[in-house]
Design a protein around this motif. Structure first.
Motif, PDB file in Angstrom:
ATOM      1  N   PRO A  80      -5.915   2.128   0.608  1.00  0.00           N
ATOM      2  CA  PRO A  80      -6.104   2.710  -0.734  1.00  0.00           C
ATOM      3  C   PRO A  80      -6.291   1.675  -1.839  1.00  0.00           C
ATOM      4  N   GLU A  81      -5.559   0.575  -1.771  1.00  0.00           N
ATOM      5  CA  GLU A  81      -5.650  -0.425  -2.841  1.00  0.00           C
ATOM      6  C   GLU A  81      -6.966  -1.189  -2.856  1.00  0.00           C
ATOM      7  N   HIS A  82      -7.771  -1.024  -1.791  1.00  0.00           N
ATOM      8  CA  HIS A  82      -9.062  -1.710  -1.733  1.00  0.00           C
ATOM      9  C   HIS A  82     -10.243  -0.739  -1.807  1.00  0.00           C
ATOM     10  N   MET A  83      -9.978   0.514  -2.092  1.00  0.00           N
ATOM     11  CA  MET A  83     -11.047   1.491  -2.248  1.00  0.00           C
ATOM     12  C   MET A  83     -11.814   1.217  -3.547  1.00  0.00           C
ATOM     13  N   PRO A  84     -13.048   1.694  -3.665  1.00  0.00           N
ATOM     14  CA  PRO A  84     -13.867   1.407  -4.861  1.00  0.00           C
ATOM     15  C   PRO A  84     -13.186   1.773  -6.170  1.00  0.00           C
ATOM     16  N   GLU A  85     -12.561   2.959  -6.226  1.00  0.00           N
ATOM     17  CA  GLU A  85     -11.941   3.385  -7.474  1.00  0.00           C
ATOM     18  C   GLU A  85     -10.757   2.512  -7.867  1.00  0.00           C
ATOM     19  N   ALA A  86     -10.059   1.972  -6.838  1.00  0.00           N
ATOM     20  CA  ALA A  86      -8.908   1.110  -7.120  1.00  0.00           C
ATOM     21  C   ALA A  86      -9.342  -0.280  -7.574  1.00  0.00           C
ATOM     22  N   MET A  87     -10.479  -0.759  -7.051  1.00  0.00           N
ATOM     23  CA  MET A  87     -10.941  -2.110  -7.367  1.00  0.00           C
ATOM     24  C   MET A  87     -12.019  -2.139  -8.451  1.00  0.00           C
ATOM     25  N   GLY A  88     -12.488  -0.965  -8.848  1.00  0.00           N
ATOM     26  CA  GLY A  88     -13.540  -0.918  -9.856  1.00  0.00           C
ATOM     27  C   GLY A  88     -14.873  -1.441  -9.360  1.00  0.00           C
ATOM     28  N   ARG A  89     -15.162  -1.223  -8.084  1.00  0.00           N
ATOM     29  CA  ARG A  89     -16.424  -1.674  -7.502  1.00  0.00           C
ATOM     30  C   ARG A  89     -17.252  -0.476  -7.065  1.00  0.00           C
ATOM     31  N   PRO A  90     -18.561  -0.648  -6.904  1.00  0.00           N
ATOM     32  CA  PRO A  90     -19.385   0.480  -6.442  1.00  0.00           C
ATOM     33  C   PRO A  90     -19.063   0.826  -4.995  1.00  0.00           C
ATOM     34  N   PRO A  91     -19.196   2.084  -4.600  1.00  0.00           N
ATOM     35  CA  PRO A  91     -18.949   2.461  -3.207  1.00  0.00           C
ATOM     36  C   PRO A  91     -20.010   1.887  -2.284  1.00  0.00           C
ATOM     37  N   ARG A  92     -19.632   1.725  -1.044  1.00  0.00           N
ATOM     38  CA  ARG A  92     -20.559   1.212  -0.043  1.00  0.00           C
ATOM     39  C   ARG A  92     -21.573   2.284   0.316  1.00  0.00           C
ATOM     40  N   VAL A  93     -22.813   1.885   0.489  1.00  0.00           N
ATOM     41  CA  VAL A  93     -23.869   2.809   0.891  1.00  0.00           C
ATOM     42  C   VAL A  93     -24.425   2.319   2.220  1.00  0.00           C
ATOM     43  N   ASP A  94     -24.113   3.035   3.284  1.00  0.00           N
ATOM     44  CA  ASP A  94     -24.543   2.638   4.621  1.00  0.00           C
ATOM     45  C   ASP A  94     -24.380   3.830   5.539  1.00  0.00           C
TER      46      ASP A  94
END
Length: 271
Positions: free
Chosen positions: A213-227
Motif C-alpha cells: 500500500p505505501e508504494h501504490m501510485p496514490e500513496a507516492m503521488g506517481r502515475p499508475p503503471r500502464v501495461d
C-alpha cells in the motif's frame, strides 16, 4: 504465457457456468473433433487447475486437459452463442453460456491414469489446498540452479511465471541469481507464503498487483503503471527506472531464455 492465477480463474468460471450440467461440445476448427464428440452431452463434474494446467472432469471420468501456452485464449459469453469466429478449437455450451477456446498449446482428453501422470510431474501449486512447500523445498534446497530459474520450473513449483518470480524475489530481498541450495528454510518459507498471498490476490482481481500500500501510485503521488501484463509491480518490465523503494536503477538480464528483472539495491548480490 498466462500465469497460474489466470488458469484458476478459468477453472472457477467453467465450474460456475457448466458445473453439474450437461454441455454441448464442438470443434468448429475441426482439430479437436473426435475429443469434442466424446464430451458432447456429458455432465461437467468438476473444473480444477494445477499450475498452468486446466483440468475439466466429466461424468465418464475423462478429463479435458488444456494448457494455453503462449497463444491460447478463452472467451466466455452468454447464450444464444453467436456463430464461431476464427479458429475455435473447442466450444462448450450450456444453458448459462458458452466458452470458446482458441490457440492452446494442448487440448486433449485424458484417462484417470493419465491425469495422475500429469499431476505427478508438476510441483506443488501455491493456490491449491494440497500445495506442500516442503515438497518443493526438497528440490530447491539442494539445487545449484539459481532460485530465479527454479521458480520458473513447473516441476518445482507449479503456477508462477516471469512476473511472480521477479516480484516475490524482490519483496523478499533475495538475489535472483542465488543458488537454491544457499537459501535458508526461512527464506524459502517466506517465498512460498508470499506466492500464496500474491497469487490468491491475482485470482480475486484478475491481474497481478505486488506493490504494498505505501508504494501504490496514490500513496507516492506517481502515475499508475500502464501495461497489459499486470498491475502495479516493483521490478517487472521496469528496467532502467528507479526502484520504488530505494531509488536504484532496476536491471534486467536474460536468464534461462527469459528476461529477469531485479533491483541491485534491495536485492544485493549474494553470488
Amino acid at each position: 504465457m498466462p500465469e497460474g492465477h489466470t488458469v484458476h480463474r478459468l477453472a472457477a468460471e467453467h465450474q460456475r457456468m457448466f458445473g453439474g450440467r450437461r454441455v454441448a461440445a464442438s470443434s468448429p476448427q475441426g482439430r479437436f473433433a473426435e475429443g469434442a464428440a466424446r464430451v458432447d452431452g456429458r455432465v461437467l463434474v468438476e473444473a480444477d487447475a494445477h499450475g498452468k494446467h486446466l483440468l475439466v472432469r466429466f461424468d465418464d471420468e475423462r478429463t479435458l486437459h488444456v494448457h494455453l501456452g503462449i497463444y491460447g485464449k478463452y472467451v466466455f459469453g452468454a447464450v444464444p452463442a453467436p456463430e464461431p469466429v476464427g479458429a475455435v478449437r473447442l466450444r462448450l455450451a450450456g444453458a448459462a453460456g458458452f466458452a470458446d477456446l482458441r490457440g492452446p498449446n494442448a487440448c486433449e482428453l485424458l484417462e484417470p491414469g493419465d491425469v495422475k501422470v500429469l499431476r505427478d510431474r508438476l510441483g506443488p501449486d501455491p493456490l491449491r489446498a494440497d500445495g506442500d512447500p516442503e515438497v518443493a523445498w526438497r528440490r530447491v534446497g539442494r539445487a545449484r540452479t539459481p532460485i530465479a530459474v527454479l521458480l520458473m520450473d513447473q516441476s518445482v513449483v507449479a503456477g508462477p511465471g516471469n512476473i511472480y518470480r521477479a516480484e516475490v524475489l524482490f519483496r523478499r530481498g533475495i538475489d535472483p541469481r542465488l543458488p537454491g541450495r544457499r537459501l535458508t528454510r526461512e527464506q524459502w518459507a517466506g517465498i512460498w507464503d508470499d506466492l500464496v498471498v500474491l497469487m490468491a490476490a491475482g485470482v480475486r482481481a484478475g491481474r497481478i498487483d505486488t506493490v504494498r500500500p505505501e508504494h501504490m501510485p496514490e500513496a507516492m503521488g506517481r502515475p499508475p503503471r500502464v501495461d497489459g501484463h499486470g498491475g502495479e509491480v516493483y521490478v517487472y518490465r521496469r528496467a532502467g527506472l528507479p526502484c520504488l523503494v530505494c531509488g536504484s536503477e532496476v536491471r534486467t538480464v536474460e536468464l534461462a531464455a527469459r528476461n529477469l528483472f531485479w533491483c541491485p539495491g534491495c536485492q544485493p548480490s549474494a553470488v
